[in-house]
Design a protein around this motif. Structure first.
Motif, PDB file in Angstrom:
ATOM      1  N   THR A 134      -9.535   3.978   2.775  1.00 55.58           N
ATOM      2  CA  THR A 134      -9.032   2.662   2.306  1.00 55.58           C
ATOM      3  C   THR A 134      -7.397   2.803   2.034  1.00 55.58           C
ATOM      4  OG1 THR A 134      -9.426   1.253   0.277  1.00 55.58           O
ATOM      5  CG2 THR A 134      -9.113   3.577  -0.110  1.00 55.58           C
ATOM      6  N   SER A 135      -7.026   1.735   1.746  1.00 51.38           N
ATOM      7  CA  SER A 135      -5.476   1.734   1.921  1.00 51.38           C
ATOM      8  C   SER A 135      -4.853   0.803   0.355  1.00 51.38           C
ATOM      9  CB  SER A 135      -4.746   0.923   2.934  1.00 51.38           C
ATOM     10  OG  SER A 135      -5.059  -0.192   3.205  1.00 51.38           O
ATOM     11  N   ILE A 136      -5.850   0.050  -0.244  1.00 50.72           N
ATOM     12  CA  ILE A 136      -5.482  -0.708  -1.476  1.00 50.72           C
ATOM     13  C   ILE A 136      -6.586  -0.888  -2.123  1.00 50.72           C
ATOM     14  CG2 ILE A 136      -5.612  -2.803  -0.376  1.00 50.72           C
ATOM     15  CD1 ILE A 136      -2.801  -1.773  -2.766  1.00 50.72           C
TER      16      ILE A 136
ATOM     17  N   SER B 124       0.833  -1.258   0.036  1.00 49.14           N
ATOM     18  CA  SER B 124       0.103   0.026   0.294  1.00 49.14           C
ATOM     19  C   SER B 124       0.865   1.232   0.061  1.00 49.14           C
ATOM     20  CB  SER B 124      -0.776  -0.042   1.210  1.00 49.14           C
ATOM     21  OG  SER B 124      -1.538   1.262   1.278  1.00 49.14           O
ATOM     22  N   PRO B 125       0.550   2.356  -1.025  1.00 50.88           N
ATOM     23  CA  PRO B 125       1.407   3.379  -0.936  1.00 50.88           C
ATOM     24  C   PRO B 125       1.006   4.295   0.176  1.00 50.88           C
ATOM     25  CG  PRO B 125      -0.178   3.456  -2.764  1.00 50.88           C
ATOM     26  CD  PRO B 125      -0.298   1.982  -2.169  1.00 50.88           C
ATOM     27  N   GLY B 126      -0.211   4.395   0.569  1.00 57.35           N
ATOM     28  CA  GLY B 126      -0.572   5.112   1.468  1.00 57.35           C
ATOM     29  C   GLY B 126      -1.984   4.908   1.975  1.00 57.35           C
ATOM     30  N   THR B 127      -2.669   5.780   2.798  1.00 58.00           N
ATOM     31  CA  THR B 127      -4.110   5.579   3.221  1.00 58.00           C
ATOM     32  C   THR B 127      -4.803   6.924   2.656  1.00 58.00           C
ATOM     33  OG1 THR B 127      -3.618   4.516   5.165  1.00 58.00           O
ATOM     34  CG2 THR B 127      -5.627   5.386   5.119  1.00 58.00           C
ATOM     35  N   LEU B 128      -6.071   6.702   1.964  1.00 61.64           N
ATOM     36  CA  LEU B 128      -6.860   7.643   1.564  1.00 61.64           C
ATOM     37  C   LEU B 128      -8.013   7.885   2.694  1.00 61.64           C
ATOM     38  CD1 LEU B 128      -7.975   9.804  -0.490  1.00 61.64           C
ATOM     39  CD2 LEU B 128      -9.135   7.740  -1.468  1.00 61.64           C
TER      40      LEU B 128
END
Length: 413
Positions: free
Chosen positions: A67-69, A45-49
């Motif tokens: 969400t994270s992925i 995961s590049p990060g969390t939205l």
């Protein structure tokens, strides 16, 4: 719509990017939807939205959706039930994880119709409870729900509350119940209903939890007058700790020794406590009650006071002669207790008279053996073969009672 792309390459973990929508003052049911993309070549995961809904320029609070992925473009709905004159702002946030990838948002739209996959909440009402009680919020929603949905009560700066119960009326209406248990002043604040579905999130307006402290008088009651079987008091309960309004006043009184106590409702600022025991110490407190369950506060500071003694019930009984000699007489009488003396402080005296040298002699002696199971007293220094009239006198600070008179003749010398 709007578009945002965050390239997380060469970003430290925890860095943030924000996209802020304009303030919205919608007055009708509407739906905000958007497309999002969270992906990386490595699969990490590049990060969390995160998505926030900030109301009336207040605190941003906690995320309503995240969400994270995803790996592909997906769509989410925001069913936000905050209407004019209140306004709100949707804030999109990306928090980097330290891995390379992309987080993107596209086609953010405000649609003039209900969301298709996410229920809309009706207006949430504020709740007032007394400290220590359960505060129940009733969240009514238009739309359906199933077991995979997550429902919770979200607070600002206060703990969230889990789902207590849910009642489904039909495919278009359900009610979710949430309880803040054992509410304290620290739980007071703003809460809103939340539902997370497969298609998005539903958010209600904020409602306030008001927690009131039951009232407790600051000062003890004041004594106005005192009798043998009553105490007249002034409640002295205008100054309180806690919250009003006061809807009920009660007087709690108990004996200082022992476990007996009673509570009486009071409808005025003064009260006469009756049917008490004489010469007995009581502790008197005031209880105050405000509206709502659990609205009765702890007893206020206690007034310690004692009733007066009452007039003795009767004089000593069964005055009898134990022994007769030429110069002394020993008498006894029936033991008696508090129910006769009606006072813990009393005297018992022996009064006697006789003729000596042609004159009547009158004497009085205090008997100290009043607590004996067989109380008796010896009168000495009498003359032989003389008639002596004897009686007992029971006295306390409030009165006296005499026994019947007993006439006894001393023996010959």
């Amino acid at each position: 719509g709007s578009f945002m792309l965050v390239n997380t390459s060469r970003r430290f973990s925890g860095q943030k990017a924000h996209l802020l929508m304009p303030h919205l003052k919608e007055n009708d049911t509407h739906c905000i939807d958007f497309h999002y993309y969270v992906s990386s070549k490595s699969g990490a995961s590049p990060g969390t939205l995160n998505v926030y809904v900030k109301v009336n320029d207040g605190p941003i609070g906690n995320p309503v959706w995240n969400t994270s992925i995803t790996a592909t473009w997906s769509r989410a709905e925001l069913a936000i039930s905050t209407f004019w004159p209140n306004f709100y702002q949707v804030v999109f946030e990306v928090v980097t994880s330290g891995h390379s990838g992309y987080v993107a948002i596209d086609e953010v739209k405000v649609l003039g119709h209900p969301c298709t996959k996410t229920p809309h909440f009706l207006r949430l009402q504020s709740v007032e409870v007394n400290a220590g009680q359960f505060a129940t919020f009733q969240c009514t929603a238009n739309g359906g729900t199933d077991s995979s949905d997550r429902l919770w009560l979200q607070g600002i700066y206060v703990r969230d509350a889990p789902l207590k119960d849910i009642k489904v009326f039909n495919a278009r209406r359900f009610v979710a119940l949430f309880s803040v248990v054992n509410a304290t002043k620290r739980d007071a604040g703003n809460y809103r209903c939340m539902i997370r579905t497969e298609g998005g999130v539903g958010v209600s307006n904020y409602a306030e939890l008001i927690v009131k402290e039951p009232p407790v008088p600051i000062a003890p009651p004041q004594l106005s007058s005192v009798g043998a079987t009553y105490l007249w008091i002034q409640l002295n309960a205008n100054s309180i700790n806690g919250d009003g309004p006061i809807i009920q006043r009660e007087v709690e009184y108990r004996t200082s020794s022992g476990s007996w106590y009673d509570i009486q409702p009071v409808d005025s600022t003064s009260y006469k406590i009756g049917h008490l025991d004489p010469d007995t110490e009581y502790e008197i407190s005031v209880l105050l009650t405000r509206p709502g369950e659990g609205g009765t506060g702890s007893p206020g500071p206690a007034l310690k006071t004692r009733t007066k003694c009452a007039d003795p019930m009767r004089g000593p009984r069964r005055l009898e002669v134990v022994e007769i000699k030429s110069r002394q007489i020993t008498i006894c009488w029936e033991p008696f207790g508090y129910n006769v003396t009606r006072c813990h402080r009393y005297n018992l005296t022996v009064h006697y008279r006789y003729q000596a040298g042609g004159q009547e002699q009158v004497r009085e002696e205090v008997s100290w053996d009043t607590e004996s199971s067989h109380p008796q007293h010896t009168i000495t220094n009498l003359s032989p073969y003389t008639n002596v009239s004897i009686k007992l006198v029971l006295m306390n600070p409030e009165g006296r009672k005499e026994s019947q008179e007993l006439v006894v003749q001393t023996d010959e010398d």
